[in-house]
Design a protein around this motif. Structure first.
Motif, short mmCIF file in Angstrom:
data_model
loop_
_atom_site.label_atom_id
_atom_site.label_comp_id
_atom_site.label_asym_id
_atom_site.label_seq_id
_atom_site.Cartn_x
_atom_site.Cartn_y
_atom_site.Cartn_z
N ALA A 291 0.83 -1.20 0.00
CA ALA A 291 0.00 0.00 0.00
C ALA A 291 0.87 1.26 0.00
O ALA A 291 0.60 2.23 -0.72
N ALA A 292 1.94 1.24 0.81
CA ALA A 292 2.84 2.40 0.89
C ALA A 292 3.51 2.66 -0.45
O ALA A 292 3.67 3.82 -0.87
N ALA A 293 3.91 1.60 -1.15
CA ALA A 293 4.55 1.76 -2.45
C ALA A 293 3.57 2.37 -3.46
O ALA A 293 3.95 3.21 -4.28
N ALA A 294 2.30 1.95 -3.40
CA ALA A 294 1.30 2.51 -4.30
C ALA A 294 1.09 4.00 -4.01
O ALA A 294 0.93 4.81 -4.92
N ALA A 295 1.09 4.35 -2.72
CA ALA A 295 0.93 5.75 -2.35
C ALA A 295 2.08 6.59 -2.89
O ALA A 295 1.87 7.69 -3.43
N ARG A 296 3.29 6.10 -2.76
CA ARG A 296 4.44 6.84 -3.26
C ARG A 296 4.37 6.99 -4.79
O ARG A 296 4.68 8.05 -5.33
N ALA A 297 3.92 5.94 -5.47
CA ALA A 297 3.80 6.00 -6.93
C ALA A 297 2.79 7.06 -7.36
O ALA A 297 2.96 7.71 -8.40
N GLY A 298 1.72 7.24 -6.57
CA GLY A 298 0.69 8.20 -6.92
C GLY A 298 0.84 9.54 -6.24
O GLY A 298 -0.05 10.39 -6.33
N GLN A 299 1.95 9.74 -5.51
CA GLN A 299 2.18 10.97 -4.74
C GLN A 299 1.04 11.23 -3.75
O GLN A 299 0.65 12.36 -3.49
N THR A 300 0.54 10.13 -3.19
CA THR A 300 -0.48 10.18 -2.16
C THR A 300 0.18 10.26 -0.79
O THR A 300 1.14 9.53 -0.53
N ALA A 301 -0.29 11.12 0.08
CA ALA A 301 0.27 11.21 1.43
C ALA A 301 0.02 9.92 2.18
O ALA A 301 -1.10 9.40 2.18
N PHE A 302 1.05 9.41 2.86
CA PHE A 302 0.95 8.15 3.60
C PHE A 302 1.08 8.42 5.08
O PHE A 302 2.13 8.84 5.56
N LEU B 255 9.90 -1.99 12.51
CA LEU B 255 9.61 -1.80 11.09
C LEU B 255 10.91 -1.59 10.33
O LEU B 255 11.88 -1.07 10.86
N SER B 256 10.89 -1.98 9.06
CA SER B 256 12.09 -1.85 8.24
C SER B 256 12.33 -0.39 7.87
O SER B 256 11.40 0.42 7.79
N ALA B 257 13.59 -0.08 7.63
CA ALA B 257 13.93 1.26 7.18
C ALA B 257 13.26 1.56 5.85
O ALA B 257 12.88 2.71 5.58
N GLY B 258 13.10 0.55 5.00
CA GLY B 258 12.47 0.75 3.70
C GLY B 258 11.03 1.21 3.82
O GLY B 258 10.58 2.09 3.09
N LEU B 259 10.27 0.59 4.74
CA LEU B 259 8.88 1.00 4.94
C LEU B 259 8.81 2.39 5.55
O LEU B 259 8.03 3.24 5.10
N LEU B 260 9.62 2.65 6.55
CA LEU B 260 9.59 3.96 7.20
C LEU B 260 9.96 5.07 6.24
O LEU B 260 9.47 6.20 6.37
N ALA B 261 10.79 4.77 5.25
CA ALA B 261 11.19 5.79 4.28
C ALA B 261 10.03 6.25 3.41
O ALA B 261 10.09 7.31 2.79
N LEU B 262 8.94 5.48 3.37
CA LEU B 262 7.78 5.83 2.57
C LEU B 262 6.73 6.60 3.36
O LEU B 262 5.75 7.08 2.79
N VAL B 263 6.94 6.74 4.67
CA VAL B 263 5.96 7.38 5.55
C VAL B 263 6.07 8.90 5.45
O VAL B 263 7.17 9.46 5.51
N ASP B 264 4.92 9.57 5.32
CA ASP B 264 4.89 11.03 5.37
C ASP B 264 4.61 11.54 6.78
O ASP B 264 5.21 12.53 7.21
N VAL B 265 3.71 10.89 7.49
CA VAL B 265 3.41 11.25 8.87
C VAL B 265 3.27 9.96 9.68
O VAL B 265 2.49 9.08 9.31
N LEU B 266 4.01 9.86 10.76
CA LEU B 266 3.93 8.72 11.67
C LEU B 266 3.11 9.12 12.89
O LEU B 266 3.39 10.15 13.52
N VAL B 267 2.10 8.31 13.23
CA VAL B 267 1.28 8.54 14.42
C VAL B 267 1.49 7.37 15.37
O VAL B 267 1.21 6.22 15.02
N VAL B 268 2.00 7.68 16.58
CA VAL B 268 2.30 6.62 17.56
C VAL B 268 2.05 7.14 18.96
O VAL B 268 2.08 8.35 19.21
N ASN B 269 1.80 6.21 19.90
CA ASN B 269 1.82 6.59 21.31
C ASN B 269 3.24 6.40 21.84
O ASN B 269 4.15 6.02 21.11
N GLN B 270 3.43 6.65 23.13
CA GLN B 270 4.80 6.65 23.66
C GLN B 270 5.41 5.25 23.66
O GLN B 270 6.61 5.09 23.39
N THR B 271 4.63 4.24 23.95
CA THR B 271 5.16 2.87 23.94
C THR B 271 5.56 2.47 22.53
O THR B 271 6.64 1.90 22.30
N GLU B 272 4.69 2.75 21.55
CA GLU B 272 5.00 2.43 20.16
C GLU B 272 6.21 3.21 19.67
O GLU B 272 7.07 2.67 18.96
#
Length: 313
Positions: free
Chosen positions: A148-159, A169-186
């Motif tokens: 899904a993240a790769a498709a978003a990047r291909a379409g310039q969709t915010a992820f 998580l892998s560095a490759g997946l995180l590199a596709l993230v535009d905004v990360l939402v997490v709590n403190q434990t995560e």
């Protein structure tokens, strides 16, 4: 123009018991009321986004069982578009939830059909490429999130990735993230810090944000009743308090926040306004019992936002 959000994620039936206190390891406690409520982080966030005013598509899987029928019906009733929902052989996902008198909870998830959601087809990818925001969580296979993240990047969709439940998580997946939402434990898990009880210390927030910005360009760190902290690589640092409310059940408050934030981001709102509006959604949700049943409508979010954040005459 209406914001478009595609949610790729899980759908679970929540089996919820109210109890005066949460059990400790090895302890049995007597519960009170019991109910079944459609939930799952993906489905909750899709319902939250639809109720917050977006045109929302949900891509996920449910089983060929009664829970699957109910989950599909709940999503459809909320106005979520279900052209990407799969029905698969086997049981739907379930979540076992205990909620105590202070509105704190314990949750155990059995993925069921969600574990079979492993491939996105060409229609799914085209839908993601054409929307404003892709929103994912981590209750489905990581490879599906990566597709899904790769498709978003291909379409310039915010992820937007809500990295819950916590897992590396892998560095490759995180590199596709535009905004990360997490709590403190995560956040602590992703940043490689101690994920134990010290992760929730207030003075730990700067360290968590700094650790995450090494991997993603923008971080939203949720702090429960205290609100959220935001940071990005451009140097912006924000703290937004949550509206004070009498909480009844916090089970889906994080999903209400994330779904509403995705809508605000898709609409192009300034980041501080988006965070405040999403905090209002989370607070409105916490005032009601259940998961999908407690997710607020846009007028309710707007009303609480105005009371909490706008100057009063």
């Amino acid at each position: 123009m209406t914001a478009s959000v595609v949610v790729v994620g899980s759908a679970n039936m929540d089996l919820v018991v109210a109890t005066p206190t949460l059990p400790r390891p090895g302890e049995t406690v007597l519960g009170e009321s019991f109910t079944t409520v459609p939930g799952g982080k993906g489905a909750n966030q899709a319902v939250a986004a639809a109720r917050a005013g977006a045109r929302c598509h949900f891509l996920g899987a449910v089983g060929l069982d009664a829970f699957g029928d109910e989950l599909k019906g709940c999503l459809a009733t909320a106005g979520v578009e279900l052209d990407g929902l799969r029905r698969v052989v086997g049981p739907s996902g379930v979540a076992l939830i205990a909620v105590d008198a202070a509105a704190e909870n314990l949750i155990v998830v059995a993925p069921g059909a969600n574990a079979q959601f492993t491939v996105l087809d060409a229609v799914d990818r085209e839908l993601i490429e054409s929307c404003d925001v892709l929103l994912c969580q981590l209750e489905i296979p990581l490879d599906t999130v990566a597709q899904a993240a790769a498709a978003a990047r291909a379409g310039q969709t915010a992820f937007i990735l809500n990295a819950a439940p916590a897992r590396p998580l892998s560095a490759g997946l995180l590199a596709l993230v535009d905004v990360l939402v997490v709590n403190q434990t995560e956040a602590a898990v992703l940043a490689g810090l101690d994920g134990g009880r010290d992760a929730s210390r207030a003075d730990n927030v700067p360290e968590l944000l700094a650790g995450l910005l090494a991997a993603v360009p923008r971080v939203v760190l949720t702090l429960g009743a205290a609100g959220v902290a935001y940071a990005d690589r451009d140097g912006t640092r924000l703290e937004v308090g949550a509206p004070p409310v009498a909480a009844v059940d916090t089970t889906a408050a994080g999903d209400a926040f994330t779904g509403a934030f995705a809508v605000a981001w898709a609409q192009g709102r300034p980041v501080e306004e988006a965070l405040r509006w999403a905090c209002a959604a989370g607070a409105a949700c916490a005032q009601h019992w259940g998961a999908s049943t407690s997710l607020p409508l846009r007028p309710d979010i707007d009303a609480l936002y105005e009371r909490a954040y706008q100057p009063q005459p």
